[in-house]
Scaffold this active site. Structure first.
Site, short mmCIF file in Angstrom:
data_model
loop_
_atom_site.label_atom_id
_atom_site.label_comp_id
_atom_site.label_asym_id
_atom_site.label_seq_id
_atom_site.Cartn_x
_atom_site.Cartn_y
_atom_site.Cartn_z
N GLU A 47 0.87 -1.19 0.00
CA GLU A 47 0.00 0.00 0.00
C GLU A 47 0.91 1.24 0.00
O GLU A 47 1.97 1.24 0.63
CB GLU A 47 -0.83 -0.01 1.29
N ASN A 111 -7.14 6.30 -1.55
CA ASN A 111 -6.05 5.36 -1.30
C ASN A 111 -6.31 4.20 -2.25
O ASN A 111 -7.25 3.42 -2.07
CB ASN A 111 -6.10 4.92 0.17
N LYS A 128 -9.60 2.13 -1.63
CA LYS A 128 -9.77 1.57 -0.28
C LYS A 128 -11.10 1.96 0.35
O LYS A 128 -11.42 3.16 0.43
CB LYS A 128 -8.60 2.03 0.59
N GLU A 147 -5.87 8.75 7.83
CA GLU A 147 -6.46 8.28 6.56
C GLU A 147 -7.87 8.83 6.33
O GLU A 147 -8.25 9.12 5.21
CB GLU A 147 -6.47 6.76 6.51
N CYS A 173 -4.76 -2.96 3.03
CA CYS A 173 -4.44 -2.88 4.45
C CYS A 173 -5.62 -3.18 5.38
O CYS A 173 -6.01 -4.32 5.53
CB CYS A 173 -3.81 -1.54 4.77
N ASN A 198 0.35 -1.05 5.51
CA ASN A 198 1.24 -0.20 6.33
C ASN A 198 0.68 -0.26 7.74
O ASN A 198 -0.29 0.44 8.05
CB ASN A 198 1.18 1.27 5.87
N1 CDT Z 1 -2.89 1.43 6.57
C1 CDT Z 1 -3.76 0.82 7.39
O1 CDT Z 1 -4.91 0.62 7.02
N2 CDT Z 1 -3.30 0.48 8.60
C2 CDT Z 1 -4.14 -0.03 9.63
C3 CDT Z 1 -3.62 0.43 10.94
C4 CDT Z 1 -4.71 0.70 11.82
S1 CDT Z 1 -4.18 1.67 13.18
C5 CDT Z 1 -5.24 3.00 13.11
C6 CDT Z 1 -4.28 -1.54 9.67
O2 CDT Z 1 -5.40 -2.02 9.84
O3 CDT Z 1 -3.29 -2.25 9.58
#
Ligand code: CDT
Length: 313
Positions: A47, A111, A128, A147, A173, A198
């Site tokens: 991502e 995204n 996303k 985000e 993600c 990420n």
């Molecule tokens: N990039 C992404 O979606 N990361 C989220 C982190 C959540 S913490 C607010 C994940 O679900 O891995």
């Protein structure tokens, strides 16, 4: 006739804020070459693969924020990825931040992930749906997760694409944690779900061990794969980036739910597996034979309600 495709996850180590697109694309083309040398015909990148994970910062300056988004794809900076894909006959999944002006002149930000075939044509796009975090600056947090402020909710649903010998699906993600993501693609007979992530190693607002965080990362994808009889490829942006430790653990998961390839570093790393796209057929024909066993008359709450509501005391 067997449907075999060798797939790679091309995990990226940290991308610092000042690292330019040319350098990142150079790292990615190196990994595409490595993947190809190991037999891969499809490479899954993370991502937001072209930049640092900028939602960890509250960025007030609009021009600075805009600099993290792509306004065209391919662009002069990303063209080398497409050129190499064509030369090698390798398809790829690429996550990036997308910005454009719509017909009313409104600035739109998503995204996004695209799927590029082995002739270097963009054959699929996903935006996303499940945006985690918060929309406004929360200074009490050790790092931000903006985000919800920096992107709109994706408007393309969870489409799948018949290409490269199979039915290909994408998500990004946080989507991997939601069974609905997987089921909507499972309902379209998906063969491989590709996703980049990420994910911080630590939870900035709750106590959760790194071990548990990795467990949740993998169990979400393993369950999604098994319950829909699909392959899953999860690719991380890993290592200490912008002062935040980002989870590695990139993996390729069989339709049985088993991890068949797993990254062992938190750096640029290619992992590869040969995927038999018919491996999940017996699952889709037996325990998860949707036509025989799904009971949609009982599932209404899933689309009627967003939040959980307790029954009266
Ligand atoms: N990039 C992404 O979606 N990361 C989220 C982190 C959540 S913490 C607010 C994940 O679900 O891995």
């Amino acid at each position: 006739m067997s449907r075999l495709i060798t797939v790679a996850a091309a995990q990226l180590g940290p991308i610092e804020r000042e690292e330019g697109r040319a350098s990142v694309v150079g790292r990615m083309t190196d990994m595409m070459r490595q993947a190809h040398a190991r037999g891969a015909r499809l490479v899954v990148f993370p991502e937001m693969a072209l930049t640092t994970f900028f939602p960890r910062w509250y960025i007030e300056d609009e021009a600075e924020l805009d600099s993290f988004y792509e306004t065209e794809m391919p662009s002069a900076q990303t063209q080398p990825l497409f050129d190499l894909a064509k030369e090698l006959g390798v398809g790829f999944y690429l996550g990036y931040s997308e910005m454009f002006f719509d017909e009313t002149g409104k600035k739109r930000r998503f995204n996004t992930a695209i799927l590029v075939n082995q002739q270097a044509e963009i054959v699929g796009k996903y935006r996303k749906v499940h945006l985690p975090g918060h929309a406004t600056h929360e200074p009490e947090r050790e790092w931000q997760h903006l985000e919800k402020g920096y992107f709109e909710v994706g408007d393309l649903g969870f489409p799948v694409f018949r290409t490269m010998g199979g039915v290909m699906g994408m998500c990004l993600c946080n989507d991997r944690r939601w069974p609905e993501t997987w089921r909507v693609m499972g309902m379209q007979d998906v063969d491989i779900v590709m996703l980049g992530y990420n994910t911080p190693v630590y939870n900035s607002i709750a106590a959760e061990s790194p071990h548990l965080r990795m467990f949740h990362n993998h169990i979400s994808m393993q369950a999604g794969a098994y319950q829909n009889g699909t392959w899953a490829v999860g690719t991380a942006k890993a290592g200490i980036e912008g002062g935040v430790d980002m989870m590695a653990g990139s993996c390729i998961i069989a339709p049985t739910g088993e991890i068949v390839a797993l990254a062992t570093t938190a750096e640029d790393e290619v992992i590869v597996a040969e995927c038999d796209l018919d491996r999940g057929r017996y699952i889709r024909d037996t325990v998860f034979n949707f036509a025989q066993h799904r009971r949609i008359e009982t599932y209404g709450l899933i689309t009627e309600r967003t939040e959980a509501i307790s029954p009266p005391e």
